[in-house]
Design a protein around this motif. Structure first.
Motif, mmCIF file in Angstrom:
data_model
loop_
_atom_site.group_PDB
_atom_site.id
_atom_site.type_symbol
_atom_site.label_atom_id
_atom_site.label_comp_id
_atom_site.label_asym_id
_atom_site.label_seq_id
_atom_site.Cartn_x
_atom_site.Cartn_y
_atom_site.Cartn_z
ATOM 1 N N THR A 1 53.425 46.180 -38.194
ATOM 2 C CA THR A 1 54.733 45.905 -38.779
ATOM 3 C C THR A 1 54.909 46.810 -39.995
ATOM 4 O O THR A 1 53.948 47.452 -40.442
ATOM 5 C CB THR A 1 54.859 44.434 -39.195
ATOM 6 O OG1 THR A 1 54.182 44.232 -40.445
ATOM 7 C CG2 THR A 1 54.256 43.499 -38.151
ATOM 8 N N VAL B 1 60.853 39.252 -25.821
ATOM 9 C CA VAL B 1 62.266 39.245 -26.195
ATOM 10 C C VAL B 1 62.891 40.564 -25.768
ATOM 11 O O VAL B 1 62.322 41.634 -26.026
ATOM 12 C CB VAL B 1 62.430 39.054 -27.718
ATOM 13 C CG1 VAL B 1 63.878 39.276 -28.138
ATOM 14 C CG2 VAL B 1 61.969 37.666 -28.135
ATOM 15 N N LYS C 1 65.385 42.879 -26.826
ATOM 16 C CA LYS C 1 66.123 43.089 -28.071
ATOM 17 C C LYS C 1 67.546 43.584 -27.829
ATOM 18 O O LYS C 1 68.394 43.487 -28.722
ATOM 19 C CB LYS C 1 65.373 44.065 -28.974
ATOM 20 C CG LYS C 1 65.198 45.464 -28.396
ATOM 21 C CD LYS C 1 64.413 46.330 -29.361
ATOM 22 C CE LYS C 1 64.186 47.730 -28.793
ATOM 23 N NZ LYS C 1 63.422 48.583 -29.727
ATOM 24 N N PRO D 1 67.618 40.228 -31.966
ATOM 25 C CA PRO D 1 66.832 39.668 -33.075
ATOM 26 C C PRO D 1 67.000 40.500 -34.334
ATOM 27 O O PRO D 1 67.408 41.673 -34.277
ATOM 28 C CB PRO D 1 65.398 39.743 -32.539
ATOM 29 C CG PRO D 1 65.416 40.905 -31.600
ATOM 30 C CD PRO D 1 66.773 40.899 -30.959
ATOM 31 N N ILE E 1 61.750 42.706 -34.034
ATOM 32 C CA ILE E 1 60.641 42.322 -33.165
ATOM 33 C C ILE E 1 59.585 43.406 -33.278
ATOM 34 O O ILE E 1 59.873 44.599 -33.122
ATOM 35 C CB ILE E 1 61.081 42.109 -31.700
ATOM 36 C CG1 ILE E 1 59.858 41.777 -30.828
ATOM 37 C CG2 ILE E 1 61.838 43.305 -31.152
ATOM 38 C CD1 ILE E 1 60.197 41.310 -29.447
ATOM 39 N N HIS F 1 56.951 44.488 -26.435
ATOM 40 C CA HIS F 1 58.206 44.019 -25.851
ATOM 41 C C HIS F 1 58.638 44.917 -24.689
ATOM 42 O O HIS F 1 59.823 45.080 -24.417
ATOM 43 C CB HIS F 1 59.309 43.932 -26.906
ATOM 44 C CG HIS F 1 59.522 45.207 -27.670
ATOM 45 N ND1 HIS F 1 58.772 45.533 -28.780
ATOM 46 C CD2 HIS F 1 60.383 46.227 -27.492
ATOM 47 C CE1 HIS F 1 59.174 46.694 -29.255
ATOM 48 N NE2 HIS F 1 60.155 47.142 -28.483
ATOM 49 N N SER G 1 53.745 39.472 -29.735
ATOM 50 C CA SER G 1 54.782 40.013 -30.615
ATOM 51 C C SER G 1 55.162 38.998 -31.683
ATOM 52 O O SER G 1 54.877 37.802 -31.568
ATOM 53 C CB SER G 1 56.021 40.404 -29.807
ATOM 54 O OG SER G 1 56.535 39.284 -29.102
ATOM 55 N N THR H 1 58.610 37.918 -34.035
ATOM 56 C CA THR H 1 60.056 38.143 -34.025
ATOM 57 C C THR H 1 60.774 37.188 -34.968
ATOM 58 O O THR H 1 60.275 36.096 -35.269
ATOM 59 C CB THR H 1 60.611 37.987 -32.602
ATOM 60 O OG1 THR H 1 62.006 38.309 -32.593
ATOM 61 C CG2 THR H 1 60.440 36.569 -32.090
#
Length: 447
Positions: free
Chosen positions: A99, A283, A285, A290, A293, A297, A313, A315
């Protein structure tokens, strides 16, 4: 040098007075008719040669709140690594997700391997196991390494009518000597938004060897701001979080905020859903929009093609107040298993929170925990959080059987072979002559 600080949070002043027994060298917490929370903190110096990369290990096994003396921990075992450090010596980047604020290793249940990797990285002269009596089932842990200091936080929720060992400098189970011991025993005197006031006693022990005497116990009042402000139970109960029935391959999460009337003194507040999703769920996206995320994905690959990529993941979704919010997740095709086809139950824990901008520069300072390297790191430092709902849900995902593999393989191969033969026949087979129609005679044409 090892210092220990114990904080005991009672429900009321009466419980504090009735449940504590003091002698010259120790405090004993008697069986109490009300539950209470204990935080034990150890501070250790890592030395001048220690790696200054900020790291944090957390463990949470249930939905119990730590109220006003603990942070809001994500479910399972989580290892956060900040700064520029990318990998642990004993772990692969494929076990993590990246991240903008940290690299995250996560396991929902396999806590021991993750913690062992963390402790090996620290190169401690002290064995953490000599300080903590690990209880992964009943306790929560938050261990932070920053600025050449290791801070070990252990949280216990003591049930009614339960006795615990006495609190003293004599840790008879270990050879270690605690250089400094401080105990605070409090009850909540005031809650006003993020402002918390605790009242109680603060006891200090004489510095020295084991069995040192209690030097003094003083009445204490402690006022501070909590980044995770408590909410009334009635507010949490008014929020309904569920999966739409029947649960298919595209499970839809329903968050009902239509009856939620949570009032804050701040104007800039938003509702959010935060979740760590296992590899079997993802998800889209482009469909769900979102806020972010991070992690795996990929829309096409089955879970067994992604096992070496990451654990899943993380999110965040924005929610609308006074409405029923719907979020669509997607389940992957999962690997076959022996025996008959069945269902694999996959769990995840959506967290509903309110995040408010306060404009205060003291929200991120707290005497009980350090704010950062969790979902709070995605927000500004002046943000206060109101955790509203924290509930695990289960998604059943169908899987095929290995017993049918040969039959499926044979049928698929047969269809492919027949199709190829048919195409080759059409391309290179005998040409069929086309008979031209005879021209009509003039008389018939005139008629």
């Amino acid at each position: 040098m090892i210092s220990e600080r114990v904080t005991v949070l009672f429900k009321s002043e009466e419980s504090l007075n009735e449940c504590v027994l003091q002698d010259e060298t120790s405090l004993k917490l008697m069986e109490c008719i009300e539950p209470y929370i204990i935080q034990r903190r150890f501070d250790l110096s890592l030395g001048e040669d220690a790696d200054e990369t900020p790291m944090r290990f957390t463990w949470k096994n249930d939905t119990n709140s730590l109220y006003v003396i603990g942070p809001h921990l994500n479910y399972g075992a989580n290892l956060y690594i900040g700064g520029d450090k990318q990998l642990l010596k004993s772990m692969d980047k494929q076990d993590s997700i990246l991240t903008p604020t940290y690299r995250l290793y996560h396991h929902r249940d396999d806590v021991k391997n993750l913690f062992d990797s963390f402790s090996k990285e620290l190169n401690l002269n002290v064995n953490i196991n000599d300080l903590i009596d690990w209880d992964w089932k009943n306790k929560q842990y938050d261990i932070v390494s920053v600025n050449s200091t290791l801070q070990i936080n252990e949280y216990s929720i003591v049930k009614p009518n339960t006795a615990i060992p006495k609190i003293s400098k004599d840790h008879s189970a270990t050879y270690l000597t605690i250089d400094k011991l401080e105990v605070g025993m409090f009850y909540v005197d005031l809650i006003e938004a993020e402002n918390i006031n605790l009242t109680g006693l603060r006891c200090l022990w004489e510095e020295g060897e084991k069995n040192s005497k209690i030097e003094k116990c003083l009445k204490t009042s402690l006022l501070y701001k909590s980044a995770f402000a408590p909410v009334k139970t009635s507010v949490s109960n008014s929020i309904k979080v569920s999966l739409e029935e029947p649960i298919g391959l595209h499970p839809k999460l329903i968050i009902d905020l239509s009856n939620t009337t949570h009032q804050t003194k701040y104007d800039q507040c938003e509702y959010y859903l935060f979740s760590q999703l296992p590899l079997e769920l993802f998800v889209d996206k482009f469909q769900s929009e979102p806020v972010f995320i991070f992690g795996e994905h990929n829309l096409e690959s089955p879970d067994y093609k992604l096992l070496n990529n990451s654990w899943g993941s993380e999110t965040l979704f924005g929610l609308k107040s006074d409405e029923i919010n719907e979020i669509t997740f997607h389940s992957r095709y999962i690997s076959p298993e022996d025996g008959r086809p069945g269902l694999r139950e996959v769990s995840f824990t959506p967290e509903i929170i309110i995040a408010c901008d306060t404009g205060s520069d003291s929200i991120d300072t707290n005497p009980f925990y350090a704010k950062g390297m969790g979902y709070e790191s995605y927000f500004t430092k002046d943000t206060v959080f109101y955790p509203l709902k924290f509930e695990s849900l289960v998604v059943p995902i169908p899987y095929p059987s290995f017993d049918n593999y040969k039959h499926v393989e044979l049928l698929t191969s047969s269809v492919i072979i027949v199709s190829i033969i048919y195409l080759l026949y059409k391309l290179f087979g005998p040409v069929t002559s086309i008979t031209k129609p005879k021209p009509m005679n003039k008389q018939k044409k005139d008629n």
